[in-house]
Design a protein around this motif. Structure first.
Motif, PDB file in Angstrom:
ATOM      1  N   GLY A 151       0.827  -1.216   0.000  1.00  0.00           N
ATOM      2  CA  GLY A 151       0.000   0.000   0.000  1.00  0.00           C
ATOM      3  C   GLY A 151       0.855   1.257   0.000  1.00  0.00           C
ATOM      4  N   ALA A 152       1.888   1.276   0.853  1.00  0.00           N
ATOM      5  CA  ALA A 152       2.756   2.458   0.939  1.00  0.00           C
ATOM      6  C   ALA A 152       3.540   2.624  -0.374  1.00  0.00           C
ATOM      7  CB  ALA A 152       3.701   2.322   2.123  1.00  0.00           C
ATOM      8  N   ASN A 153       3.968   1.487  -0.968  1.00  0.00           N
ATOM      9  CA  ASN A 153       4.701   1.577  -2.240  1.00  0.00           C
ATOM     10  C   ASN A 153       3.813   2.126  -3.359  1.00  0.00           C
ATOM     11  OD1 ASN A 153       6.968   0.650  -1.056  1.00  0.00           O
ATOM     12  ND2 ASN A 153       6.793  -1.461  -1.812  1.00  0.00           N
ATOM     13  N   ILE A 154       2.533   1.729  -3.333  1.00  0.00           N
ATOM     14  CA  ILE A 154       1.605   2.245  -4.352  1.00  0.00           C
ATOM     15  C   ILE A 154       1.450   3.753  -4.172  1.00  0.00           C
ATOM     16  CG2 ILE A 154      -0.799   2.224  -5.165  1.00  0.00           C
ATOM     17  CD1 ILE A 154      -0.863  -0.775  -4.496  1.00  0.00           C
ATOM     18  N   ALA A 155       1.249   4.164  -2.895  1.00  0.00           N
ATOM     19  CA  ALA A 155       1.092   5.610  -2.620  1.00  0.00           C
ATOM     20  C   ALA A 155       2.325   6.378  -3.096  1.00  0.00           C
ATOM     21  CB  ALA A 155       0.861   5.824  -1.131  1.00  0.00           C
ATOM     22  N   GLU A 156       3.482   5.757  -2.960  1.00  0.00           N
ATOM     23  CA  GLU A 156       4.752   6.407  -3.333  1.00  0.00           C
ATOM     24  C   GLU A 156       4.820   6.726  -4.830  1.00  0.00           C
ATOM     25  OE1 GLU A 156       8.087   4.147  -1.901  1.00  0.00           O
ATOM     26  OE2 GLU A 156       9.073   6.015  -1.330  1.00  0.00           O
ATOM     27  N   GLN A 157       4.060   5.959  -5.630  1.00  0.00           N
ATOM     28  CA  GLN A 157       4.108   6.152  -7.083  1.00  0.00           C
ATOM     29  C   GLN A 157       3.300   7.366  -7.548  1.00  0.00           C
ATOM     30  OE1 GLN A 157       6.288   4.164  -8.549  1.00  0.00           O
ATOM     31  NE2 GLN A 157       6.430   3.236  -6.519  1.00  0.00           N
ATOM     32  N   ALA A 158       2.489   7.930  -6.651  1.00  0.00           N
ATOM     33  CA  ALA A 158       1.670   9.087  -7.049  1.00  0.00           C
ATOM     34  C   ALA A 158       2.595  10.238  -7.457  1.00  0.00           C
ATOM     35  CB  ALA A 158       0.764   9.515  -5.890  1.00  0.00           C
ATOM     36  N   PRO A 159       2.196  11.020  -8.472  1.00  0.00           N
ATOM     37  CA  PRO A 159       3.078  12.104  -8.912  1.00  0.00           C
ATOM     38  C   PRO A 159       3.272  13.180  -7.844  1.00  0.00           C
ATOM     39  CG  PRO A 159       0.962  12.154 -10.076  1.00  0.00           C
ATOM     40  CD  PRO A 159       0.961  10.930  -9.240  1.00  0.00           C
ATOM     41  N   TYR A 160       4.454  13.767  -7.814  1.00  0.00           N
ATOM     42  CA  TYR A 160       4.858  14.864  -6.916  1.00  0.00           C
ATOM     43  C   TYR A 160       4.746  14.519  -5.423  1.00  0.00           C
ATOM     44  CZ  TYR A 160       4.347  17.205 -11.383  1.00  0.00           C
ATOM     45  OH  TYR A 160       4.439  17.519 -12.695  1.00  0.00           O
ATOM     46  N   LEU A 161       3.482  14.318  -4.939  1.00  0.00           N
ATOM     47  CA  LEU A 161       3.289  14.164  -3.493  1.00  0.00           C
ATOM     48  C   LEU A 161       3.551  12.734  -2.996  1.00  0.00           C
ATOM     49  CD1 LEU A 161       0.066  16.275  -2.839  1.00  0.00           C
ATOM     50  CD2 LEU A 161       2.441  16.851  -2.290  1.00  0.00           C
ATOM     51  N   GLY A 162       3.651  11.776  -3.948  1.00  0.00           N
ATOM     52  CA  GLY A 162       3.744  10.348  -3.598  1.00  0.00           C
ATOM     53  C   GLY A 162       4.784  10.031  -2.526  1.00  0.00           C
ATOM     54  N   PRO A 163       6.064  10.361  -2.742  1.00  0.00           N
ATOM     55  CA  PRO A 163       7.091  10.016  -1.756  1.00  0.00           C
ATOM     56  C   PRO A 163       6.817  10.628  -0.383  1.00  0.00           C
ATOM     57  CG  PRO A 163       8.091  10.715  -3.818  1.00  0.00           C
ATOM     58  CD  PRO A 163       6.630  10.970  -3.949  1.00  0.00           C
ATOM     59  N   TRP A 164       6.280  11.843  -0.401  1.00  0.00           N
ATOM     60  CA  TRP A 164       5.977  12.522   0.863  1.00  0.00           C
ATOM     61  C   TRP A 164       4.845  11.795   1.587  1.00  0.00           C
ATOM     62  CZ3 TRP A 164       1.586  15.271   2.535  1.00  0.00           C
ATOM     63  CH2 TRP A 164       1.776  16.008   3.696  1.00  0.00           C
ATOM     64  N   ILE A 165       3.790  11.393   0.837  1.00  0.00           N
ATOM     65  CA  ILE A 165       2.651  10.678   1.460  1.00  0.00           C
ATOM     66  C   ILE A 165       3.127   9.346   2.060  1.00  0.00           C
ATOM     67  CG2 ILE A 165       0.439   9.517   1.001  1.00  0.00           C
ATOM     68  CD1 ILE A 165      -0.031  11.587  -1.224  1.00  0.00           C
ATOM     69  N   ALA A 166       3.979   8.630   1.297  1.00  0.00           N
ATOM     70  CA  ALA A 166       4.455   7.325   1.770  1.00  0.00           C
ATOM     71  C   ALA A 166       5.273   7.491   3.053  1.00  0.00           C
ATOM     72  CB  ALA A 166       5.294   6.659   0.682  1.00  0.00           C
ATOM     73  N   LYS A 167       6.096   8.529   3.079  1.00  0.00           N
ATOM     74  CA  LYS A 167       6.917   8.761   4.270  1.00  0.00           C
ATOM     75  C   LYS A 167       6.038   9.109   5.481  1.00  0.00           C
ATOM     76  CE  LYS A 167      11.444  10.498   5.234  1.00  0.00           C
ATOM     77  NZ  LYS A 167      12.632  11.104   4.740  1.00  0.00           N
ATOM     78  N   LEU A 168       5.013   9.901   5.213  1.00  0.00           N
ATOM     79  CA  LEU A 168       4.080  10.285   6.276  1.00  0.00           C
ATOM     80  C   LEU A 168       3.358   9.048   6.825  1.00  0.00           C
ATOM     81  CD1 LEU A 168       2.879  12.994   7.507  1.00  0.00           C
ATOM     82  CD2 LEU A 168       0.936  12.582   5.999  1.00  0.00           C
ATOM     83  N   MET A 169       2.968   8.140   5.895  1.00  0.00           N
ATOM     84  CA  MET A 169       2.267   6.921   6.303  1.00  0.00           C
ATOM     85  C   MET A 169       3.164   6.033   7.156  1.00  0.00           C
ATOM     86  SD  MET A 169       0.332   5.698   2.870  1.00  0.00           S
ATOM     87  CE  MET A 169       0.190   3.992   3.239  1.00  0.00           C
ATOM     88  N   ARG A 170       4.409   5.840   6.677  1.00  0.00           N
ATOM     89  CA  ARG A 170       5.318   4.921   7.380  1.00  0.00           C
ATOM     90  C   ARG A 170       5.948   5.558   8.608  1.00  0.00           C
ATOM     91  NH1 ARG A 170       8.358   4.685   2.419  1.00  0.00           N
ATOM     92  NH2 ARG A 170       7.378   3.248   0.950  1.00  0.00           N
ATOM     93  N   GLY A 171       5.997   6.879   8.637  1.00  0.00           N
ATOM     94  CA  GLY A 171       6.716   7.564   9.707  1.00  0.00           C
ATOM     95  C   GLY A 171       8.209   7.397   9.520  1.00  0.00           C
ATOM     96  N   GLY A 172       8.644   7.272   8.282  1.00  0.00           N
ATOM     97  CA  GLY A 172      10.067   7.092   7.966  1.00  0.00           C
ATOM     98  C   GLY A 172      10.206   6.375   6.638  1.00  0.00           C
ATOM     99  N   ASP A 173      11.387   5.780   6.392  1.00  0.00           N
ATOM    100  CA  ASP A 173      11.593   5.086   5.116  1.00  0.00           C
ATOM    101  C   ASP A 173      11.152   3.628   5.177  1.00  0.00           C
ATOM    102  OD1 ASP A 173      12.595   7.336   3.867  1.00  0.00           O
ATOM    103  OD2 ASP A 173      14.589   7.019   4.738  1.00  0.00           O
ATOM    104  N   GLN A 174      11.068   3.088   6.373  1.00  0.00           N
ATOM    105  CA  GLN A 174      10.721   1.666   6.540  1.00  0.00           C
ATOM    106  C   GLN A 174       9.462   1.542   7.395  1.00  0.00           C
ATOM    107  OE1 GLN A 174      12.709  -1.055   5.588  1.00  0.00           O
ATOM    108  NE2 GLN A 174      14.091   0.343   4.497  1.00  0.00           N
ATOM    109  N   LEU A 175       8.797   0.388   7.254  1.00  0.00           N
ATOM    110  CA  LEU A 175       7.659   0.103   8.132  1.00  0.00           C
ATOM    111  C   LEU A 175       8.200  -0.316   9.506  1.00  0.00           C
ATOM    112  CD1 LEU A 175       5.024   0.088   6.418  1.00  0.00           C
ATOM    113  CD2 LEU A 175       4.738  -2.264   7.142  1.00  0.00           C
TER     114      LEU A 175
END
Ligand code: HEM
Length: 223
Positions: A151-175
């Motif tokens: 789920g977080a990897n899919i969110a990361e693919q979103a344009p522009y905001l993707g990496p930021w959303i994924a980081k916000l979800m995970r609270g970092g780079d890893q689960l």
């Protein structure tokens, strides 16, 4: 009971409230399909009750989450029933809310004057999906863990905001521990409060406007 009703009515005019909320005329042709919203409401209530009981025994940390959930299933009286209702209720909620939404769509009940009821409904639907996504991680088992990674990897693919959303979800780079705490807080605080408020607004509008009449076929023109 009758005396208690009388006592309350004298002080709070409860009969008036009941009359305003429940005693209403409904259009001709309203049938079973119109109960899907009430079914959603019933499941939502069951989710709140079982969710509170689960939260009393759940520990949101990677070391304890799985064991605390197992403890509920194996040791607590009726724990497996409570967990079962919450787990199957989550799927039932997605199914029934979606069926209710489809009924509203195919009957054109989203049209004037009910556009706002529909828009609030769409927000409700997104929140219900959010409940499913955040709840899936909480047992901290293999399925939940990897589903959230995906789920977080899919969110990361979103344009522009993707990496930021994924980081916000995970609270970092890893689960990890922060992800679990974040998902828990969203699942038991943010989403229930938002859904409770939106359902209250939704029901207020439904009661205020009354239920829409089922669509009719255009009468055939003579000749
Ligand atoms: C927790 C979720 C929900 C609850 C508890 C709920 C509850 C209800 C109830 C009790 C009604 C009365 C009529 C009926 O049951 O069909 C209703 C009507 C309505 N709902 Fe929902 N609803 C939910 C989600 C949604 C969603 C996801 C949508 C659309 C995206 C939606 C849009 C509407 C509309 C437009 C009406 C008015 C229909 C009419 O007047 O015929 N609702 N809702």
């Amino acid at each position: 009971m009758a005396k208690l009703r009388e006592w309350l009515d004298e002080r709070l005019q409860t009969r008036e409230i009941k009359h305003a909320l429940l005693d209403r005329k409904i259009p001709k042709g309203v049938g079973w399909l119109y109960t899907l919203g009430s079914v959603s409401l019933f499941i939502f209530t069951a989710q709140i009750v079982t969710g509170i009981l689960l939260a009393m025994n759940y520990v949101p940390s990677p070391e304890h989450a799985y064991l605390s959930v197992k403890h509920v299933t194996d040791q607590i009286p009726m724990g497996s029933v409570m967990r079962g209702i919450h787990k199957w209720g989550a799927s039932a909620m997605v199914i029934f809310v979606t069926l209710h939404m489809l009924r509203v769509y195919f009957m054109g009940a989203y049209k004037y004057p009910r556009e706002l009821t529909w828009i609030v409904g769409v927000l409700i639907w997104l929140i219900v999906l959010g409940f499913g996504f955040t709840g899936y991680l909480l047992p901290w088992d293999q399925k939940g863990f990897w589903a959230t990674v995906v789920g977080a990897n899919i969110a990361e693919q979103a344009p522009y905001l993707g990496p930021w959303i994924a980081k916000l979800m995970r609270g970092g780079d890893q689960l990890g521990a922060v992800t679990l705490t974040r998902f828990y807080a969203i699942h038991v605080l943010i989403l229930p409060a938002s859904l409770g408020l939106l359902v209250a607004i939704h029901l207020f509008m439904v009661i205020r406007q009354g239920i829409s009449a089922p669509p009719e076929r255009e009468p055939r023109r003579p000749g």
